[in-house]
Every structure is written in structure tokens, then in C-alpha cells.
Design a protein around this motif. Structure first.
Motif, PDB file in Angstrom:
ATOM      1  N   PHE A   1       0.842  -1.185   0.000  1.00 27.36           N
ATOM      2  CA  PHE A   1       0.000   0.000   0.000  1.00 27.36           C
ATOM      3  C   PHE A   1       0.885   1.245   0.000  1.00 27.36           C
ATOM      4  O   PHE A   1       1.986   1.238   0.561  1.00 27.36           O
ATOM      5  N   SER A   2       0.383   2.321  -0.581  1.00 25.78           N
ATOM      6  CA  SER A   2       1.080   3.600  -0.485  1.00 25.78           C
ATOM      7  C   SER A   2       0.089   4.693  -0.118  1.00 25.78           C
ATOM      8  O   SER A   2      -1.053   4.701  -0.584  1.00 25.78           O
ATOM      9  N   LEU A   3       0.540   5.583   0.730  1.00 23.31           N
ATOM     10  CA  LEU A   3      -0.222   6.764   1.117  1.00 23.31           C
ATOM     11  C   LEU A   3       0.573   7.983   0.693  1.00 23.31           C
ATOM     12  O   LEU A   3       1.739   8.124   1.067  1.00 23.31           O
ATOM     13  N   THR A   4      -0.023   8.847  -0.092  1.00 17.82           N
ATOM     14  CA  THR A   4       0.581  10.122  -0.459  1.00 17.82           C
ATOM     15  C   THR A   4      -0.272  11.243   0.107  1.00 17.82           C
ATOM     16  O   THR A   4      -1.474  11.321  -0.179  1.00 17.82           O
ATOM     17  N   VAL A   5       0.321  12.070   0.946  1.00 18.94           N
ATOM     18  CA  VAL A   5      -0.364  13.283   1.390  1.00 18.94           C
ATOM     19  C   VAL A   5      -0.083  14.335   0.334  1.00 18.94           C
ATOM     20  O   VAL A   5       1.061  14.757   0.140  1.00 18.94           O
ATOM     21  N   ASP A   6      -1.134  14.735  -0.375  1.00 10.20           N
ATOM     22  CA  ASP A   6      -0.984  15.649  -1.510  1.00 10.20           C
ATOM     23  C   ASP A   6      -0.963  17.108  -1.068  1.00 10.20           C
ATOM     24  O   ASP A   6      -0.122  17.885  -1.506  1.00 10.20           O
ATOM     25  N   ASN A   7      -1.922  17.479  -0.219  1.00  9.56           N
ATOM     26  CA  ASN A   7      -2.031  18.863   0.254  1.00  9.56           C
ATOM     27  C   ASN A   7      -2.579  18.871   1.668  1.00  9.56           C
ATOM     28  O   ASN A   7      -3.293  17.951   2.079  1.00  9.56           O
ATOM     29  N   ILE A   8      -2.258  19.931   2.388  1.00 12.86           N
ATOM     30  CA  ILE A   8      -2.876  20.226   3.679  1.00 12.86           C
ATOM     31  C   ILE A   8      -3.442  21.638   3.591  1.00 12.86           C
ATOM     32  O   ILE A   8      -2.772  22.556   3.095  1.00 12.86           O
ATOM     33  N   ALA A   9      -4.675  21.829   4.046  1.00 13.08           N
ATOM     34  CA  ALA A   9      -5.264  23.167   4.136  1.00 13.08           C
ATOM     35  C   ALA A   9      -5.681  23.407   5.580  1.00 13.08           C
ATOM     36  O   ALA A   9      -6.292  22.536   6.206  1.00 13.08           O
ATOM     37  N   PHE A  10      -5.360  24.586   6.102  1.00 10.07           N
ATOM     38  CA  PHE A  10      -5.651  24.875   7.509  1.00 10.07           C
ATOM     39  C   PHE A  10      -5.891  26.367   7.684  1.00 10.07           C
ATOM     40  O   PHE A  10      -5.060  27.192   7.313  1.00 10.07           O
ATOM     41  N   ASP A  11      -7.053  26.702   8.215  1.00 10.24           N
ATOM     42  CA  ASP A  11      -7.398  28.114   8.426  1.00 10.24           C
ATOM     43  C   ASP A  11      -7.381  28.495   9.906  1.00 10.24           C
ATOM     44  O   ASP A  11      -7.932  29.511  10.296  1.00 10.24           O
ATOM     45  N   GLY A  12      -6.759  27.665  10.729  1.00  8.90           N
ATOM     46  CA  GLY A  12      -6.721  27.913  12.156  1.00  8.90           C
ATOM     47  C   GLY A  12      -7.740  27.097  12.922  1.00  8.90           C
ATOM     48  O   GLY A  12      -7.580  26.878  14.125  1.00  8.90           O
TER      49      GLY A  12
END
Length: 495
Positions: free
Chosen positions: A111-122
Motif C-alpha cells: 500500500f502507499s499513502l501520499t499526502v498531496d495537500n494540507i489546508a488549515f485556516d486555524g
């Protein structure tokens, strides 16, 4: 002993004379002139220094792979580069503003997991990721689970293999009465899916903090589908990252009002122990926190435990308004219960709408309600024909629901609507041409569009052969008698 192990690790190392000369030259450039003289005179040190230099270079390489530092200054999110309509498609441009590209992959057991993006507004953290498998057909696994439990929306939203968990060291997530994580996704192929999972952060975190993202692949792909005892949960695929918010221009309002109130309402949660709906439930609550962020708003409550099982119902029947006359809808307004009715419970509720920066306060107005019942089971419904949309339906004397659009595609119904005034209990009824309700379907929590101030609710029929364009002819909502309990209203100052 540790140094000996390092030395032993390089015993027998053979380098070309040219490579040795280059490494040796780099060493000399880093040394003071007097130390260069020493090295020239002591040629026996040359192999040791070269070995040490190689070790240092390798250590430096390891350090370079430590958690990637993410600055939420905006990025393109590949998850949205698809014709698939997902939970956050409508707000994608807003989400992109508070995001960072990651593109980090970890692999294990095929299996592979790729974290593509993180979005965080607080407050709201969205994790966008890709899961691939070398051997296991992820789509077929999801389909098997869906068919077994008659859950038609699982494959459509790629949820059955969406077991992504976020951990933040020294931080504990607070219970959301409707699930603190909201997920969605789609299959790219039988062996690959793209997903997003959202988490709600109730506390102010430091400008820089670490996160861990874990994918428990055995739980979903084998354990949940077959036998968790036979296929136990193994160590997850793990990716560690660092978030740096020091340069982000995010305006998040956090208040800790610590307002205590007692609200007395009828009981809407069936009391199994006493085999009845309680006449009266006393809610002793504290408003712990209010957070107003670009991607949404939350309230955090603590409700005291009670002396009997009637206290299993949590405080959730109230309207939210501000001093300017604006009303705010909650993501859902169903009855919420807890198992441990004798213990204090801290939980959060998400509410929707853009709160003006100059608003002076929010007011929580508790209410009592009852459905207006008439002779026929469906006479109490206000109905909108699909061929006559948009259409406004009166829910009560305090609010209406404007049904703007209804898309019927294959076995799904996508309903777009707005709330006008104080509206709660958003329960829609799908009706056929005989005005009989269609109930063999499932739905997830509504999707809120910050740009248009509208909601999308998707129904998926359990029978995949249903053609909703031929089946669904109108939408109905019940009418309610609403009694506002203004004398018990809770005012939360925002200034």
C-alpha cells in the motif's frame, strides 16, 4: 561503544583514489590553516577523516528527510482537478488560499499513502491524500462492503477505505456531535483513490507544530470487510509533517466566554430505560468556546451529567442569530444523545455563515417544536415540484427553505437549498408521482457553500438501478409549530 559501531560499519570501505582526493580536499577547506598542516603531516588520519566525512554526509541526508515544513500560503490542489463533485468542490478556491503542497509518500505491505495537500485556516484542517495498492482491488473491496451492508453511498464517496487519522502531539480532539471529521473521495481506478478528510481544531495552536497522518489500511481493506480477529490492525502507514503558520494571514476569532446557563426543554430523545419520551429535560451547560474562521464556525459546550437516563439528550435545539438580524444554520439539527448520561460531556457544534466583523454578539435561542399533523400522512408536507424550481417552502412562522435546484443523475438526487430566517430540523422527503415517500436511500450531512450561502444534500438510492429522473417528482418538508424560549436565550459577546 556507539563510536565503535560507527567505525565497524565502515570497515572494509573501498573508495577510488579520485573520490578520496575530492573528499579530502573538502575536509581541508573546512579546517583552520594550522589544522591543515597537522593533517598533511599525519597521513594516518586520512582514512578516518574520510570515513567520518561520509558518515556526516549520510547523517545530513537523514536530517533532510525530517518533517517537511508547510506554510499555508496557497497551492493548487489536484484533488479538485476532476469532474467529480465532492463535499468541498464548491469551496475549493477558498480552501486553496489556506493550503500548502505536500506530495510526501510512504509505503508498506503493498500500500502507499501520499499526502498531496494540507489546508488549515486555524480551525478546519483538510488533509488531501491518495491511496494506492499494488495487489488489492480497492474498488471491489468497497463494493463488497457496500453490498453486504446495503450502504449505497460508500463506493460513490470512496468512504469505506477512508481510515485516515490525524494526530497532533499534546492535543486532544473534542467530540463533534455529528462526527468531527467529514470525508469524501472518489476512485481514480480500481487500485487508486483520492480522498479528503477534515478535522476541527478547537484550540489555538502555536505558530509551528507537528502533525502525524496515519493510514490504517488493514482495518478497512481486510478487517472491516471480513474478520478483524483474523486480520488484526497492524502498525499504520505514517507520515510526519510540520505546519508553520507564522506567515499566514488568517483572521480567526477565538473567544472563551465561559457562560453558564440552564435550559429547560421537552425531551426529544427516546428514553429506552423508561420506555418514553421525557416531558422535561434540564440542560446545565457552559459555553466554553466560540471560533469564527474563514472556512467555518464552531461552538464548544460542556453539559453536566444528570441523575437519570433522561439526561442522555444533549442541548442542540436552538437557533443562532446575531445583533444585526442574521440567522445561522447548524450543519444538522437532529437529536443528539450520549451514552454516559451521568458524566459531563464536552462537544462541539458547527454553524454556517459569514459572521460580520462588527457583530456585537451571538444569541442562542432555545425552542420547542411539534410537527403539524393533518388527516393524510403527507398533507402536512409543503411540496415543491422538480419542474417548478426554484420554490420557497414555509417551514414555520420563523423561517423558510428556498429549494433552488435538484439534480437527478442515475441513482442520486442532489438538492441545493438556502435557509431564510430561523430554520431547524431540515428533513426533506422525496416523493414519487403518486406523492408517496421514497425511503430506500441514504444521505450524508449537508454540504455548505460559503460563497453562495447555500447547502447541498445528496441522496443515494440503495438500488443502483433506480433512475431518479423518472422516479423523484417532488420534494416535501414538514411544517412545524415553533415556540421560542426567549427568556432562556444565551447571549455571547463577540467584542
Amino acid at each position: 561503544m556507539k563510536n565503535k559501531n560507527i567505525t565497524d560499519a565502515w570497515d572494509g570501505l573501498v573508495l577510488s583514489e579520485e573520490t578520496e582526493d575530492k573528499i579530502y580536499e573538502k575536509i581541508q577547506q573546512k579546517l583552520q590553516p594550522q589544522k591543515k598542516q597537522l593533517i598533511f603531516k599525519s597521513l594516518k588520519l586520512r582514512p578516518v577523516l574520510i570515513t567520518a566525512a561520509i558518515f556526516i554526509m549520510l547523517v545530513t541526508t537523514v536530517v533532510a528527510t525530517t518533517p517537511l515544513i508547510l506554510k499555508m500560503l496557497g497551492s493548487d490542489i489536484g484533488f479538485f482537478n476532476s469532474d467529480k463533485q465532492t463535499r468541498y468542490s464548491a469551496d475549493q478556491e477558498l480552501i486553496k488560499q489556506y493550503s500548502s503542497e505536500v506530495n510526501v509518500t510512504a509505503e508498506k505491505d503493498g500500500f502507499s499513502l501520499t499526502v498531496d495537500n494540507i489546508a488549515f485556516d486555524g480551525t478546519f484542517m483538510n488533509v488531501f491524500y491518495t491511496i494506492k495498492s499494488d495487489e488489492i482491488n480497492l474498488f471491489e473491496e468497497a463494493k463488497e462492503y457496500q453490498d453486504k451492508y446495503n450502504l449505497s453511498y460508500l463506493v460513490q464517496h470512496a468512504l469505506v477505505i477512508n481510515e485516515i487519522q490525524l494526530e497532533i502531539p499534546d492535543y486532544m480532539f473534542i467530540k463533534d456531535v455529528f462526527g468531527f471529521a467529514a470525508s469524501d473521495g472518489y476512485f481514480v481506478s480500481d487500485y487508486e483513490l483520492k480522498g479528503v478528510r477534515r478535522y476541527i481544531i478547537t484550540e489555538d495552536l502555536p505558530d509551528m507544530f507537528d502533525i502525524e497522518i496515519n493510514y490504517y489500511y488493514y482495518w478497512n481493506n481486510r478487517g472491516a470487510l471480513f474478520n478483524i480477529i483474523e486480520y488484526p490492525v497492524l502498525e499504520p502507514i505514517n507520515i510526519k509533517l510540520t505546519v508553520d503558520m507564522s506567515e499566514s494571514k488568517i483572521e480567526t476569532l477565538t473567544l472563551n466566554p465561559d457562560i453558564y446557563a440552564t435550559v429547560i426543554q421537552p425531551g426529544y430523545c427516546y428514553d429506552i430505560e423508561n420506555d418514553e419520551y421525557p416531558d422535561i429535560v434540564e440542560h446545565n451547560i457552559t459555553v466554553d468556546k466560540v471560533r469564527i474562521s474563514p472556512l467555518g464556525n464552531i461552538l464548544v459546550f460542556t453539559e453536566e451529567g444528570g441523575s437519570s437516563s433522561i439526561n442522555q439528550e444533549l442541548f442542540n435545539y436552538y437557533f443562532i442569530v446575531d445583533d444585526k438580524g442574521n440567522s445561522y444554520g447548524k450543519i444538522s439539527d437532529f437529536v443528539v444523545s450520549r451514552k454516559n448520561w451521568g458524566e459531563n460531556e464536552t462537544y462541539m457544534v458547527e454553524f454556517c455563515g459569514n459572521v460580520p466583523s462588527d457583530a456585537q454578539y451571538l444569541k442562542l435561542i432555545p425552542y420547542n417544536y411539534s410537527i403539524i399533523i393533518t388527516a393524510s400522512p403527507y398533507d402536512d408536507l409543503k411540496k415543491a415540484e422538480l419542474d417548478s424550481l426554484p420554490h420557497k417552502l414555509k417551514q414555520s412562522e420563523y423561517g423558510n427553505i428556498l429549494i433552488e435546484n435538484c439534480d437527478t443523475i442515475d441513482n442520486t438526487v442532489s438538492l441545493t437549498y438556502k435557509l431564510e430566517g430561523m430554520v431547524g430540523n431540515n428533513i426533506f422527503v422525496l416523493l414519487n408521482k403518486e406523492e408517496r415517500s421514497l425511503s430506500d436511500c441514504s444521505f450524508t450531512i449537508p454540504i455548505y457553500n460559503h460563497t453562495t450561502d447555500s447547502y447541498i444534500l445528496v441522496y443515494t438510492f440503495n438500488d443502483s438501478t433506480v433512475n431518479t429522473a423518472d422516479t423523484v417528482k417532488s420534494i416535501g418538508i414538514p411544517q412545524y409549530d415553533i415556540e421560542l424560549l426567549e427568556e432562556q436565550a444565551i447571549i455571547i459577546p463577540l467584542q
